[in-house]
Design an enzyme around this catalytic site. Structure first.
Site, PDB file in Angstrom:
ATOM      1  N   LEU A 186      60.605  33.360   0.697  1.00 38.97           N
ATOM      2  CA  LEU A 186      60.835  32.124   1.459  1.00 38.97           C
ATOM      3  C   LEU A 186      62.021  31.337   0.911  1.00 38.97           C
ATOM      4  O   LEU A 186      62.523  30.429   1.572  1.00 38.97           O
ATOM      5  CB  LEU A 186      59.577  31.252   1.456  1.00 38.97           C
ATOM      6  CG  LEU A 186      58.399  31.835   2.228  1.00 38.97           C
ATOM      7  CD1 LEU A 186      57.221  30.874   2.211  1.00 38.97           C
ATOM      8  CD2 LEU A 186      58.782  32.139   3.674  1.00 38.97           C
ATOM      9  N   GLU A 222      62.974  49.961  -1.127  1.00 41.99           N
ATOM     10  CA  GLU A 222      63.515  49.733  -2.456  1.00 41.99           C
ATOM     11  C   GLU A 222      63.808  51.091  -3.057  1.00 41.99           C
ATOM     12  O   GLU A 222      63.022  52.025  -2.875  1.00 41.99           O
ATOM     13  CB  GLU A 222      62.465  48.991  -3.292  1.00 41.99           C
ATOM     14  CG  GLU A 222      63.061  48.148  -4.376  1.00 41.99           C
ATOM     15  CD  GLU A 222      62.030  47.258  -5.052  1.00 41.99           C
ATOM     16  OE1 GLU A 222      62.266  46.058  -5.137  1.00 41.99           O
ATOM     17  OE2 GLU A 222      60.996  47.782  -5.508  1.00 41.99           O
ATOM     18  N   HIS A 246      55.307  38.914   1.361  1.00 44.58           N
ATOM     19  CA  HIS A 246      56.700  38.777   1.811  1.00 44.58           C
ATOM     20  C   HIS A 246      56.853  39.131   3.300  1.00 44.58           C
ATOM     21  O   HIS A 246      57.451  38.398   4.077  1.00 44.58           O
ATOM     22  CB  HIS A 246      57.632  39.694   1.022  1.00 44.58           C
ATOM     23  CG  HIS A 246      57.589  39.493  -0.468  1.00 44.58           C
ATOM     24  ND1 HIS A 246      57.339  38.293  -1.048  1.00 44.58           N
ATOM     25  CD2 HIS A 246      57.783  40.360  -1.497  1.00 44.58           C
ATOM     26  CE1 HIS A 246      57.384  38.411  -2.375  1.00 44.58           C
ATOM     27  NE2 HIS A 246      57.640  39.669  -2.662  1.00 44.58           N
TER      28      HIS A 246
HETATM   29  P1  NDP Z   1      54.795  43.310 -15.383  1.00 46.25           P
HETATM   30  O1  NDP Z   1      54.017  44.573 -15.265  1.00 46.25           O
HETATM   31  O2  NDP Z   1      56.137  43.361 -16.030  1.00 46.25           O
HETATM   32  O3  NDP Z   1      53.836  42.256 -16.095  1.00 46.25           O
HETATM   33  C1  NDP Z   1      54.256  41.034 -16.685  1.00 46.25           C
HETATM   34  C2  NDP Z   1      53.627  40.913 -18.064  1.00 46.25           C
HETATM   35  O4  NDP Z   1      52.225  40.769 -17.921  1.00 46.25           O
HETATM   36  C3  NDP Z   1      53.849  42.136 -18.924  1.00 46.25           C
HETATM   37  O5  NDP Z   1      55.036  42.023 -19.674  1.00 46.25           O
HETATM   38  C4  NDP Z   1      52.625  42.157 -19.801  1.00 46.25           C
HETATM   39  O6  NDP Z   1      52.891  41.357 -20.930  1.00 46.25           O
HETATM   40  C5  NDP Z   1      51.554  41.472 -18.968  1.00 46.25           C
HETATM   41  N1  NDP Z   1      50.665  42.458 -18.355  1.00 46.25           N
HETATM   42  C6  NDP Z   1      50.990  43.564 -17.635  1.00 46.25           C
HETATM   43  N2  NDP Z   1      49.898  44.212 -17.213  1.00 46.25           N
HETATM   44  C7  NDP Z   1      48.845  43.497 -17.667  1.00 46.25           C
HETATM   45  C8  NDP Z   1      47.448  43.646 -17.557  1.00 46.25           C
HETATM   46  N3  NDP Z   1      46.920  44.675 -16.877  1.00 46.25           N
HETATM   47  N4  NDP Z   1      46.659  42.716 -18.130  1.00 46.25           N
HETATM   48  C9  NDP Z   1      47.182  41.669 -18.810  1.00 46.25           C
HETATM   49  N5  NDP Z   1      48.520  41.486 -18.945  1.00 46.25           N
HETATM   50  C10 NDP Z   1      49.321  42.383 -18.397  1.00 46.25           C
HETATM   51  O7  NDP Z   1      54.883  42.706 -13.926  1.00 46.25           O
HETATM   52  P2  NDP Z   1      55.960  41.784 -13.250  1.00 46.25           P
HETATM   53  O8  NDP Z   1      56.613  40.896 -14.234  1.00 46.25           O
HETATM   54  O9  NDP Z   1      56.818  42.597 -12.384  1.00 46.25           O
HETATM   55  O10 NDP Z   1      55.020  40.958 -12.245  1.00 46.25           O
HETATM   56  C11 NDP Z   1      54.232  39.873 -12.674  1.00 46.25           C
HETATM   57  C12 NDP Z   1      53.844  39.076 -11.430  1.00 46.25           C
HETATM   58  O11 NDP Z   1      55.025  38.656 -10.773  1.00 46.25           O
HETATM   59  C13 NDP Z   1      53.055  39.893 -10.394  1.00 46.25           C
HETATM   60  O12 NDP Z   1      52.075  39.054  -9.850  1.00 46.25           O
HETATM   61  C14 NDP Z   1      54.112  40.249  -9.340  1.00 46.25           C
HETATM   62  O13 NDP Z   1      53.565  40.359  -8.040  1.00 46.25           O
HETATM   63  C15 NDP Z   1      55.013  39.047  -9.411  1.00 46.25           C
HETATM   64  N6  NDP Z   1      56.377  39.299  -8.945  1.00 46.25           N
HETATM   65  C16 NDP Z   1      57.187  40.201  -9.571  1.00 46.25           C
HETATM   66  C17 NDP Z   1      58.495  40.377  -9.146  1.00 46.25           C
HETATM   67  C18 NDP Z   1      59.426  41.310  -9.816  1.00 46.25           C
HETATM   68  O14 NDP Z   1      60.551  41.455  -9.334  1.00 46.25           O
HETATM   69  N7  NDP Z   1      59.039  41.966 -10.900  1.00 46.25           N
HETATM   70  C19 NDP Z   1      59.043  39.597  -8.017  1.00 46.25           C
HETATM   71  C20 NDP Z   1      58.088  38.710  -7.418  1.00 46.25           C
HETATM   72  C21 NDP Z   1      56.822  38.572  -7.884  1.00 46.25           C
HETATM   73  P3  NDP Z   1      52.169  41.548 -22.322  1.00 46.25           P
HETATM   74  O15 NDP Z   1      51.613  42.936 -22.381  1.00 46.25           O
HETATM   75  O16 NDP Z   1      53.246  41.288 -23.307  1.00 46.25           O
HETATM   76  O17 NDP Z   1      51.140  40.488 -22.283  1.00 46.25           O
HETATM   77  C1  BG6 Z   2      58.255  41.484  -5.780  1.00 45.35           C
HETATM   78  C2  BG6 Z   2      57.519  42.767  -5.946  1.00 45.35           C
HETATM   79  O1  BG6 Z   2      57.439  40.541  -5.153  1.00 45.35           O
HETATM   80  O2  BG6 Z   2      59.440  41.675  -5.051  1.00 45.35           O
HETATM   81  C3  BG6 Z   2      58.395  43.830  -6.520  1.00 45.35           C
HETATM   82  O3  BG6 Z   2      56.428  42.538  -6.831  1.00 45.35           O
HETATM   83  C4  BG6 Z   2      59.709  43.942  -5.788  1.00 45.35           C
HETATM   84  O4  BG6 Z   2      57.719  45.062  -6.473  1.00 45.35           O
HETATM   85  C5  BG6 Z   2      60.341  42.575  -5.661  1.00 45.35           C
HETATM   86  O5  BG6 Z   2      60.555  44.802  -6.516  1.00 45.35           O
HETATM   87  C6  BG6 Z   2      61.591  42.631  -4.817  1.00 45.35           C
HETATM   88  O6  BG6 Z   2      62.225  41.400  -4.825  1.00 45.35           O
HETATM   89  P1  BG6 Z   2      63.724  41.278  -4.327  1.00 45.35           P
HETATM   90  O7  BG6 Z   2      63.994  39.829  -4.354  1.00 45.35           O
HETATM   91  O8  BG6 Z   2      64.546  42.062  -5.295  1.00 45.35           O
HETATM   92  O9  BG6 Z   2      63.756  41.875  -2.978  1.00 45.35           O
END
Ligand code: NDP
Ligand code: BG6
Length: 481
Positions: A186, A222, A246
């Protein structure tokens, strides 16, 4: 430009993760470079991984860019930004660890700061973190400064029931006013333009309905695989990761009726209305896929089931195409084909509005119909809006060809397009919730996918295999009328 009032502390939960490193800290750095953030400003990263402050800063640095501060000033800004970043390792559900964090935040004594908590963690730990913060006394339930706000990432829950439960339980820690459910799509420039395109241009509204539109595609591809995100992704899959949030938000903006006003409340009311008219997706109207090993762009790529931390028998879909139908007078009978896939042949996200064919062709006796018009909204990359028209090719003969009227953002707006997270983080700091998800929108969106998600989970449905780097499985079965 208005500078956000301070002091301000920004605490990123899950700071070791992909989102924090690739999107949140770079967006904060961009805002910092543009002078939006207050002088009294600090950043705290929290996650389970054991990292020193310097290791944490090193990880963040990899993704910071100088796009708003080209030249020598960038190095100074970067070192100023990084010097404000601290990291603490701890457990998400531990109030003792949160108290340690609180003490770290109190270390340099100064007046009380506004606190923005960013939940960049998998949804399975949203509640643990909230309760631990609440138990540690770190949440203030006031709208006045100094405020506490929480940005909660998607997917908000696993299905309708868990989402309702999350809303209820989070409500015991944060007031609804303090919760910002983010959907970063958004904040994307072209998506913010969808309402303007539709409602500030007289040409579209009269034809924006089933009489003129044959089909709408909302496509998301992607070219990345899991990229180390199994801990989150394997329990969620592409429907919860991308489609329920999304893509449904994009669909709502394309399909909703004109709101009485452009205010947050009126726009969200219309989005909810249209989402509630969409029947739950059935398996007949869905194709599920999972990527398999392949050589792509000269590299050997592993299949989903061979990715680290993924079970070799995982049925998590990395691709889904679904046919959605809206039961109202504007759209009855028009399929909305919503398709999302990871590890595909490109990174591309666009909406295609396909108009009906003209009933007769005045210009050629050989062809009964002309190619239909098509409006394409290219969300990323290469943002733009294209309208496919039939046009006379210059010359002595009457030859028709299909050409685009094209509005490419790169040439029309050569300045920088702000990143979605920059825009949304600023909104949180300013207390503007217009671009955040209201709880009734969320409920309506979960209702559309919950039955299908339950079927996939309960029956362990085997997804169709598609090679990494391909266009995904065949989806013909959902295109037939
Ligand atoms: P990650 O898998 O990188 O998780 C983020 C952190 O959370 C990890 O570094 C880890 O840190 C901790 N983690 C991972 N798995 C678990 C688990 N099973 N239980 C507890 N802690 C855990 O994911 P993202 O950063 O990609 O995504 C995090 C959130 O952000 C999600 O809800 C996703 O939908 C959202 N999101 C992600 C986007 C992206 O581009 N990556 C974009 C938009 C939204 P540690 O082990 O150090 O605690
Ligand atoms: C996130 C998803 O919400 O959007 C990811 O968790 C995905 O899986 C990401 O890669 C894509 O975002 P953008 O802005 O790069 O299109």
């Amino acid at each position: 430009m208005t500078k956000i009032s301070g002091p301000l502390d920004i605490v990123v939960m899950g700071a070791s993760g992909d989102l924090a490193r690739r999107k949140i800290f770079p967006a904060l750095f961009s805002l910092f470079c543009q002078g939006y953030l207050p002088d009294q400003l600090r950043f705290f990263g929290f996650a389970r991984s054991k990292l020193t402050d310097d290791e944490f800063r090193g990880r963040i640095t990899e993704h910071l860019t100088c796009r708003y501060a080209p030249g020598e000033s960038c190095a100074d800004l970067m070192s100023d930004f990084l010097s404000r970043c601290r990291y603490m390792a701890g457990n998400y559900g531990s109030s003792e660890d949160m108290l340690d964090l609180y003490q770290l935040m109190q270390a340099e004594k100064r007046c009380e700061a506004n606190i923005l908590f960013y939940f960049a963690i998998p949804p399975s730990v949203f509640l643990d973190v909230s309760r631990a913060l609440g138990d540690a006394g770190m949440i203030r339930c006031t709208q006045e400064e100094p405020w506490t706000r929480a940005v909660i990432e998607k997917p908000f829950g696993q299905d309708r029931e868990s989402s309702d439960n999350l809303t209820c339980e989070l409500g015991k820690v944060f007031t609804e006013d303090a919760i910002y459910r983010i959907d970063h799509y958004l904040g994307k420039e072209v998506i913010q333009n969808l309402m303007v395109l539709r409602f500030a241009n007289l040409v579209f509204e009269p034809i924006w309905n089933r009489h003129y539109i044959e089909r709408v595609w909302i496509d998301w591809r992607e070219d990345l695989g899991l990229e180390g995100r199994a801990g989150y992704f394997d329990s969620y899959g592409v429907i919860r990761d991308v489609m329920q949030n999304h893509l449904l938000q994009i669909l709502a903006l394309i399909a909703m009726d004109k709101p009485q006003q452009a205010s947050a409340q009126h726009v969200r009311d219309e989005k909810v209305k249209v989402l509630r008219r969409i029947s739950p997706v059935t398996l007949d109207h869905a194709v599920l896929g999972q990527y398999g090993a392949a050589t792509w762009r000269d590299k050997d790529r592993v299949g989903y089931r061979q990715e680290p931390d993924v079970s070799p028998s995982s049925c998590t879909p990395t691709f889904c195409a679904a046919r959605l139908e809206i039961d109202n007078d504007r759209w009855r009978g028009v399929p909305f084909i919503v398709r999302a896939g990871k590890a595909m042949n490109a990174k591309e996200n666009e909406v295609r509005i396909q108009f009906r064919s003209m009933e007769s062709n005045l210009f050629s006796s050989g062809r009964r119909t002309l190619p239909p018009n098509e409006l394409v909204v290219r969300i990323q990359p290469n943002e733009g809006i294209y309208l496919g028209l039939n046009n006379k090719e210059p010359g002595h003969d009457l030859t028709l060809e299909k050409r685009d009227l094209d509005l490419r953002y790169a040439s029309a707006y050569p300045g920088m397009i702000p990143d979605a997270y920059e825009c949304l983080l600023l909104d949180v700091m300013e207390g503007d919730k217009s671009l955040f998800i209201r709880s009734d929108e969320l409920e309506a969106a979960w209702d559309i996918f919950t039955p299908l998600l339950h079927k996939i989970d309960e029956d362990k449905l085997e997804p169709d295999l598609y090679p990494f780097g391909s266009y995904g499985p065949v989806i013909d079965k959902i295109l037939l009328d």
